[in-house]
Motif scaffolding. Sequence first.
Motif, PDB file in Angstrom:
ATOM      1  N   TYR A 152      28.045  29.902  63.207  1.00 50.62           N
ATOM      2  CA  TYR A 152      28.884  29.027  63.735  1.00 50.62           C
ATOM      3  C   TYR A 152      28.551  27.505  63.377  1.00 50.62           C
ATOM      4  N   SER A 153      27.403  26.964  63.602  1.00 46.30           N
ATOM      5  CA  SER A 153      26.996  25.594  63.017  1.00 46.30           C
ATOM      6  C   SER A 153      27.691  25.595  61.641  1.00 46.30           C
ATOM      7  N   ALA A 154      27.256  26.531  60.696  1.00 53.17           N
ATOM      8  CA  ALA A 154      27.768  26.286  59.195  1.00 53.17           C
ATOM      9  C   ALA A 154      29.218  26.157  59.301  1.00 53.17           C
ATOM     10  N   ALA A 155      29.966  26.839  59.953  1.00 48.85           N
ATOM     11  CA  ALA A 155      31.461  27.014  59.964  1.00 48.85           C
ATOM     12  C   ALA A 155      32.035  25.607  60.517  1.00 48.85           C
ATOM     13  N   LYS A 156      31.428  25.046  61.720  1.00 49.03           N
ATOM     14  CA  LYS A 156      31.892  24.028  62.078  1.00 49.03           C
ATOM     15  C   LYS A 156      31.570  22.799  61.198  1.00 49.03           C
ATOM     16  N   ALA A 157      30.517  22.933  60.550  1.00 54.22           N
ATOM     17  CA  ALA A 157      30.198  21.727  59.630  1.00 54.22           C
ATOM     18  C   ALA A 157      31.213  21.944  58.319  1.00 54.22           C
ATOM     19  N   ALA A 158      31.631  23.141  57.890  1.00 53.74           N
ATOM     20  CA  ALA A 158      32.590  23.195  56.896  1.00 53.74           C
ATOM     21  C   ALA A 158      33.826  22.282  57.298  1.00 53.74           C
ATOM     22  N   LEU A 159      34.252  22.244  58.513  1.00 62.93           N
ATOM     23  CA  LEU A 159      35.556  21.747  58.760  1.00 62.93           C
ATOM     24  C   LEU A 159      35.297  19.899  58.521  1.00 62.93           C
ATOM     25  N   HIS A 160      34.167  19.491  58.633  1.00 60.49           N
ATOM     26  CA  HIS A 160      33.807  18.239  58.369  1.00 60.49           C
ATOM     27  C   HIS A 160      34.128  17.646  56.744  1.00 60.49           C
ATOM     28  N   GLY A 161      33.585  18.644  55.873  1.00 64.13           N
ATOM     29  CA  GLY A 161      33.860  18.224  54.526  1.00 64.13           C
ATOM     30  C   GLY A 161      35.352  18.684  54.134  1.00 64.13           C
ATOM     31  N   TRP A 162      35.977  19.582  54.757  1.00 65.53           N
ATOM     32  CA  TRP A 162      37.227  19.713  54.632  1.00 65.53           C
ATOM     33  C   TRP A 162      38.183  18.536  54.960  1.00 65.53           C
ATOM     34  N   ALA A 163      37.929  17.958  56.320  1.00 64.47           N
ATOM     35  CA  ALA A 163      38.457  16.769  56.767  1.00 64.47           C
ATOM     36  C   ALA A 163      38.354  15.607  55.671  1.00 64.47           C
ATOM     37  N   TYR A 164      37.248  15.426  55.129  1.00 65.84           N
ATOM     38  CA  TYR A 164      37.243  14.170  54.217  1.00 65.84           C
ATOM     39  C   TYR A 164      38.291  14.299  53.288  1.00 65.84           C
ATOM     40  N   ASP A 165      38.162  15.761  52.462  1.00 65.13           N
ATOM     41  CA  ASP A 165      39.114  15.853  51.416  1.00 65.13           C
ATOM     42  C   ASP A 165      40.568  15.676  51.976  1.00 65.13           C
ATOM     43  N   LEU A 166      40.853  16.333  53.142  1.00 63.21           N
ATOM     44  CA  LEU A 166      42.337  16.086  53.438  1.00 63.21           C
ATOM     45  C   LEU A 166      42.555  14.922  53.811  1.00 63.21           C
ATOM     46  N   ALA A 167      41.937  13.918  54.372  1.00 61.79           N
ATOM     47  CA  ALA A 167      42.154  12.530  54.816  1.00 61.79           C
ATOM     48  C   ALA A 167      42.217  11.797  53.216  1.00 61.79           C
ATOM     49  N   THR A 168      41.603  12.128  52.289  1.00 62.51           N
ATOM     50  CA  THR A 168      41.877  11.471  51.093  1.00 62.51           C
ATOM     51  C   THR A 168      43.021  11.743  50.563  1.00 62.51           C
ATOM     52  N   GLN A 169      43.802  13.013  50.542  1.00 64.70           N
ATOM     53  CA  GLN A 169      44.963  13.668  50.251  1.00 64.70           C
ATOM     54  C   GLN A 169      46.031  13.033  50.876  1.00 64.70           C
ATOM     55  N   LEU A 170      46.030  12.973  52.384  1.00 59.99           N
ATOM     56  CA  LEU A 170      46.984  12.636  53.151  1.00 59.99           C
ATOM     57  C   LEU A 170      47.204  11.101  53.361  1.00 59.99           C
ATOM     58  N   GLY A 171      45.881  10.455  53.266  1.00 59.95           N
ATOM     59  CA  GLY A 171      46.184   8.923  53.589  1.00 59.95           C
ATOM     60  C   GLY A 171      47.135   8.275  52.946  1.00 59.95           C
TER      61      GLY A 171
END
Length: 248
Positions: A152-171
Amino acid sequence: MGARLAVVSGGGTGIGAAVAGGLAADGFDVLVVGRREEVVAEAAARLSAGCGRADAVRPVVADLADPDQVARVVAAVGDRPVDAVVNNAGGYLGGDTGTLAGTAAHWRANLDANVLTAVLLTEALRPALRRPGGRVILVSSIAAQRGGGGAYSAAKAALHGWAYDLATQLGPEQVTVNVVSPGYVADTEFFGDRMTPEGHAKRVAATLVGRAGTPDDIAAAVRYLAGPDAGYVTGQVLGVNGGSVLGR
């Protein structure tokens, strides 16, 4: 322009329902998505009545780990622009980890529930995000920052890295992407029957403010990030945990 539209996954209970109710109070039309038909239907009716707007909150029954069922959300959105996607679905899924096969099943279940649901919903609605001004919000967990939850910790941490990528793409399209990371919130289904008085007291003692969080505490952070005043905030993890984990 008509009412803004928000989609909230895991919106039938706990934090998700508080988020949906708060966004409806802020003037959004809200789609609450969940797997349990009776739960999401009851929540939609109750939250619509609470904000005084008939059908302000509408239910969509879908398992967001199933690509075919994600299409139900797209159909419910129709041709409207989506102003906010709040990825709240997920949870801690136990399992028998005494064998490699059991471990694999346990990890896949947690990744599907917490990561794949968010990825599939967001990707399905990505073309519909309002430009400029759309918001993508991921609900993570304190466990992503301090561990203690295994898969569960690993899965939630994965959201952080993905959010950074998505923020870069959509900014560049003026769409923001952020994470809200709750600490201990007492009034949810997360712990089921696992919570003991001692466990509750230990978690409260770990905070600096001496209390458990509430779903409304988390909803307040989501409402800010979904609102017009947060247009210059993107690629961030906002901890709402009473000080049990300090900013990092």
